[in-house]
Design a protein around this motif. Structure first.
Motif, mmCIF file in Angstrom:
data_model
loop_
_atom_site.group_PDB
_atom_site.id
_atom_site.type_symbol
_atom_site.label_atom_id
_atom_site.label_comp_id
_atom_site.label_asym_id
_atom_site.label_seq_id
_atom_site.Cartn_x
_atom_site.Cartn_y
_atom_site.Cartn_z
ATOM 1 N N LEU A 499 45.203 44.080 39.902
ATOM 2 C CA LEU A 499 44.491 45.058 39.080
ATOM 3 C C LEU A 499 44.456 44.621 37.624
ATOM 4 O O LEU A 499 43.451 44.795 36.935
ATOM 5 C CB LEU A 499 45.165 46.429 39.184
ATOM 6 C CG LEU A 499 44.837 47.269 40.409
ATOM 7 C CD1 LEU A 499 45.771 48.466 40.488
ATOM 8 C CD2 LEU A 499 43.392 47.738 40.357
ATOM 9 N N GLU A 500 45.546 44.053 37.155
ATOM 10 C CA GLU A 500 45.593 43.620 35.758
ATOM 11 C C GLU A 500 44.616 42.486 35.509
ATOM 12 O O GLU A 500 43.991 42.418 34.444
ATOM 13 C CB GLU A 500 47.021 43.194 35.391
ATOM 14 C CG GLU A 500 47.292 43.162 33.914
ATOM 15 C CD GLU A 500 46.900 44.472 33.242
ATOM 16 O OE1 GLU A 500 46.144 44.408 32.253
ATOM 17 O OE2 GLU A 500 47.321 45.534 33.719
ATOM 18 N N HIS A 501 44.469 41.610 36.502
ATOM 19 C CA HIS A 501 43.487 40.521 36.350
ATOM 20 C C HIS A 501 42.078 41.085 36.210
ATOM 21 O O HIS A 501 41.249 40.530 35.479
ATOM 22 C CB HIS A 501 43.544 39.585 37.557
ATOM 23 C CG HIS A 501 42.437 38.568 37.571
ATOM 24 N ND1 HIS A 501 42.480 37.418 36.801
ATOM 25 C CD2 HIS A 501 41.240 38.540 38.218
ATOM 26 C CE1 HIS A 501 41.366 36.734 36.984
ATOM 27 N NE2 HIS A 501 40.599 37.381 37.838
ATOM 28 N N TYR A 502 41.805 42.193 36.877
ATOM 29 C CA TYR A 502 40.465 42.769 36.882
ATOM 30 C C TYR A 502 40.252 43.796 35.764
ATOM 31 O O TYR A 502 39.192 44.411 35.701
ATOM 32 C CB TYR A 502 40.162 43.419 38.234
ATOM 33 C CG TYR A 502 39.612 42.445 39.255
ATOM 34 C CD1 TYR A 502 38.261 42.135 39.293
ATOM 35 C CD2 TYR A 502 40.447 41.821 40.177
ATOM 36 C CE1 TYR A 502 37.745 41.239 40.220
ATOM 37 C CE2 TYR A 502 39.948 40.921 41.106
ATOM 38 C CZ TYR A 502 38.594 40.632 41.126
ATOM 39 O OH TYR A 502 38.082 39.745 42.033
ATOM 40 N N ARG A 503 41.244 43.993 34.896
ATOM 41 C CA ARG A 503 41.070 44.978 33.821
ATOM 42 C C ARG A 503 39.868 44.595 32.954
ATOM 43 O O ARG A 503 39.779 43.497 32.428
ATOM 44 C CB ARG A 503 42.321 45.067 32.953
ATOM 45 C CG ARG A 503 42.216 46.144 31.854
ATOM 46 C CD ARG A 503 43.474 46.212 31.004
ATOM 47 N NE ARG A 503 44.644 46.576 31.786
ATOM 48 C CZ ARG A 503 44.968 47.812 32.146
ATOM 49 N NH1 ARG A 503 44.165 48.817 31.794
ATOM 50 N NH2 ARG A 503 46.043 48.051 32.855
ATOM 51 N N GLY A 504 38.934 45.538 32.792
ATOM 52 C CA GLY A 504 37.745 45.293 31.997
ATOM 53 C C GLY A 504 36.674 44.491 32.701
ATOM 54 O O GLY A 504 35.599 44.264 32.140
ATOM 55 N N HIS A 505 36.923 44.068 33.927
ATOM 56 C CA HIS A 505 35.961 43.274 34.698
ATOM 57 C C HIS A 505 34.941 44.210 35.360
ATOM 58 O O HIS A 505 35.273 45.354 35.693
ATOM 59 C CB HIS A 505 36.712 42.477 35.784
ATOM 60 C CG HIS A 505 35.884 41.464 36.502
ATOM 61 N ND1 HIS A 505 35.044 41.793 37.542
ATOM 62 C CD2 HIS A 505 35.768 40.112 36.328
ATOM 63 C CE1 HIS A 505 34.453 40.697 37.995
ATOM 64 N NE2 HIS A 505 34.874 39.668 37.275
ATOM 65 N N PRO A 506 33.690 43.772 35.560
ATOM 66 C CA PRO A 506 32.692 44.638 36.216
ATOM 67 C C PRO A 506 33.123 45.122 37.594
ATOM 68 O O PRO A 506 32.665 46.183 38.051
ATOM 69 C CB PRO A 506 31.453 43.729 36.316
ATOM 70 C CG PRO A 506 31.610 42.749 35.194
ATOM 71 C CD PRO A 506 33.085 42.501 35.072
#
Length: 571
Positions: A499-506
């Motif tokens: 989830l942290e890797h995807y923070r702010g990701h579309p």
């Protein structure tokens, strides 16, 4: 690197080190129910607990309001912190120090903590000058003329900057004063005090740290108001005056009043309306709205009713539409010409002022009303101009019921079919990963990907077997493959780290949806079988696609069709 200067590896390790159940339980008492822990959601009002925390995933999810995320997300939402502040608080909870990645140039700068300390000392110095200095008497007289009480002056830490050019350098280091914008540089290389003979209003961030100042002259010189310049501590496009004082009195106000000046904030607070803040000499920005909506669901723009005030409202509109979504509301309260909030609350009284505020127009009514005054809707040309001016604003709205209603209203007024959506941009992300019907089993591809998101160690199974990328053929396969590649590359230890890797990701919302799916017990044993079924579905899909063009396909297509036919007949 995430959060500007905090190493990504540290953040990932911190999330593995922390137990989200222990963290959230220290803020919201949890009760164990089955494999999860539950509570009434801290982010919306409810009677029946729908807030669930899963220790295995290190993930929280509210089935009522949809809030979800990892430990960092929880602290950001619960304590109204930005990302870096949340990581720092989480590190403190874990009892570890946050490392910093700094370049040589950054290391040479005055340490930020020292700068915060300096600003606090300067604020105290200005307060002392107001209370004890001979020259400060003129400032006191000005404040009394504005009917400012001693209690209000203390609450907002109002002070006085002496006329003396060297007043600050006699007490504080010159280089640090330049760094925080209290000293400016002349063309000849000399320095000067930026604030002199002014009433001083310290600007504090939401944590109470002094980050800048505003100063008001005591004579007719210009500029009447002067703000600190941009510094390592102060970014006026992202801060508002009075937020710290507001949150001290009410951490979750039902609404926040956005006004134009320091004295407006203080006068309203002194009258008992202690939920006002002011933009800092700049147009209201998207960052301002995002900041305020962290703490409330309603923002009221309270500006003077003159041309300047109306222009300020219209400029704010551009930023406002980008953040308006279901559950958020903006109102427009234009005061009569010649009045500001200070004079209006004195004339109308607190109850009258609040009544006017509650009766003010919602932003949608103001928006469409102002456009109707600008164009002749009885003429085709006028309606076309009306639509052309409205569309760019409505296009900024996040996808929501509110956006649909605004488009419907524009269409009704203009009698023109309007569409500002970009459907193709959202098609791939919604195909395979569209939410399932309540009570139904997730589609196989969605369930398989949810297994990998919730139990990232399963990626080892695929590494051993190898991934037949061509075999993944179904609606939305491209998005499926994108997420699968990230899992294979990053090999996250937990759902929380992913989830942290995807923070702010579309695709952040998609990952959260997959993490929230409730899988059956023993799912690890089902994964290989589910993957095999997924590949078999891909074979069937390719077979049917090739069958449809059996007579017109290329030799390569015919050969592939022959091999697939043999495979199917051998099953």
């Amino acid at each position: 690197m995430s959060g500007g200067r905090i190493p990504r590896a540290f953040i990932d390790d911190l999330l593995v080190r922390i137990d989200i159940v222990e963290l959230i339980d220290s803020h919201v008492p949890l009760k164990k129910t089955g494999a999860n822990y539950v509570a009434r959601c801290p982010f919306h009002s409810e009677k029946t607990p729908s807030f669930s925390v899963n220790s295995h995933k290190q993930f929280f999810h509210c089935f009522g309001c949809g809030a979800s995320g990892n430990a960092i997300s929880f602290l950001m939402e619960f304590n109204h912190l930005d990302f870096v502040e949340a990581v720092e608080d989480l590190a403190a909870f874990a009892g570890v120090d946050v490392p910093k990645e700094e370049s040589g140039a950054q290391a040479d700068k005055v340490d930020l903590q020292n700068l915060y300390g300096l600003m606090e000392q300067v604020a105290d110095f200005y307060v002392q000058q107001l209370r004890t200095g001979v020259a400060g008497r003129q400032a006191v007289a000005y404040l009394k003329k504005r009917d400012l009480s001693g209690a209000a002056a203390t609450r907002f830490k109002i002070g006085y900057a002496p006329q003396d050019w060297q007043a600050l350098t006699a007490h504080f280091p010159q280089q640090a004063l330049i760094e925080v914008g209290l000293l400016g540089a002349n063309d000849n290389g000399g320095v000067y005090a930026r604030f002199r003979h002014r009433v001083m209003f310290p600007i504090r961030d939401k944590r109470g740290r002094v980050i800048g100042f505003g100063g008001r002259v005591l004579d007719d010189s210009l500029p009447k108001y002067l703000n600190s310049p941009e510094t390592p501590l102060f970014h006026k496009g992202r801060e508002v005056y009075g937020l710290y004082e507001l949150l001290k009195s009410n951490a979750k106000p039902p609404r926040i009043l956005l006004v134009e000046g320091y004295m407006d904030v203080i006068a309203l607070a002194q009258s008992g309306i202690d939920y006002a803040v002011a933009a800092l000499g700049t147009a209201t920005s998207q960052a301002h709205f995002e900041l305020l909506f962290r703490y409330t669901a309603e923002v009221v723009l309270c500006f003077d009713g003159d041309n300047a005030g109306r222009e300020a409202i219209w400029k704010a509109m551009d930023a406002a539409f980008s953040v308006l979504q279901d559950g958020r509301q903006i109102r427009v309260m234009l005061l009569p010409q010649g009045h500001d909030p200070d004079s209006w609350v004195r004339g109308q009284g607190v109850e009258g002022f609040i009544g006017d505020m509650l009766a003010s127009q919602v932003l949608s009514d103001y928006f469409f009303g102002q456009l109707a005054e600008e164009f002749n809707l009885q003429e085709t040309e006028g309606r076309a101009q009306y639509v052309n001016k409205a569309k760019p604003y409505l296009a900024k709205l996040p996808d929501s019921i509110f956006k649909d209603m605004m488009l419907a209203r524009l269409q009704k007024i203009s009698k023109v079919a309007v569409d500002v959506s970009d459907k193709t941009a959202r098609l791939n992300s919604k195909a395979v990963l569209a939410p399932r019907q309540k009570g139904s089993r997730p589609p196989l591809e969605r369930q398989t990907l949810a297994m990998l998101v919730q139990i990232p160690s399963l990626i080892g199974v695929l590494e051993e077997r190898g991934v037949d990328w061509d075999g993944l053929e179904f609606k939305g396969a491209d998005k499926f493959k994108d997420i699968l590649r990230v899992l294979l590359l990053k090999k996250p230890a937990t759902t929380s780290v992913l989830l942290e890797h995807y923070r702010g990701h579309p695709d952040e919302a998609i990952i959260k949806q997959l993490a929230a799916i409730q899988l059956e017990a023993g799912v690890e044993q089902e994964f290989s079988g589910a993957w095999d079924k997924l590949l078999e579905q891909g074979i069937d899909a390719r077979f049917n696609r090739l069958l449809a063009k059996a007579n017109s396909g290329s030799e390569q297509d015919k050969e592939e069709f022959r091999k697939l036919s043999m495979h199917r007949s051998s099953k």
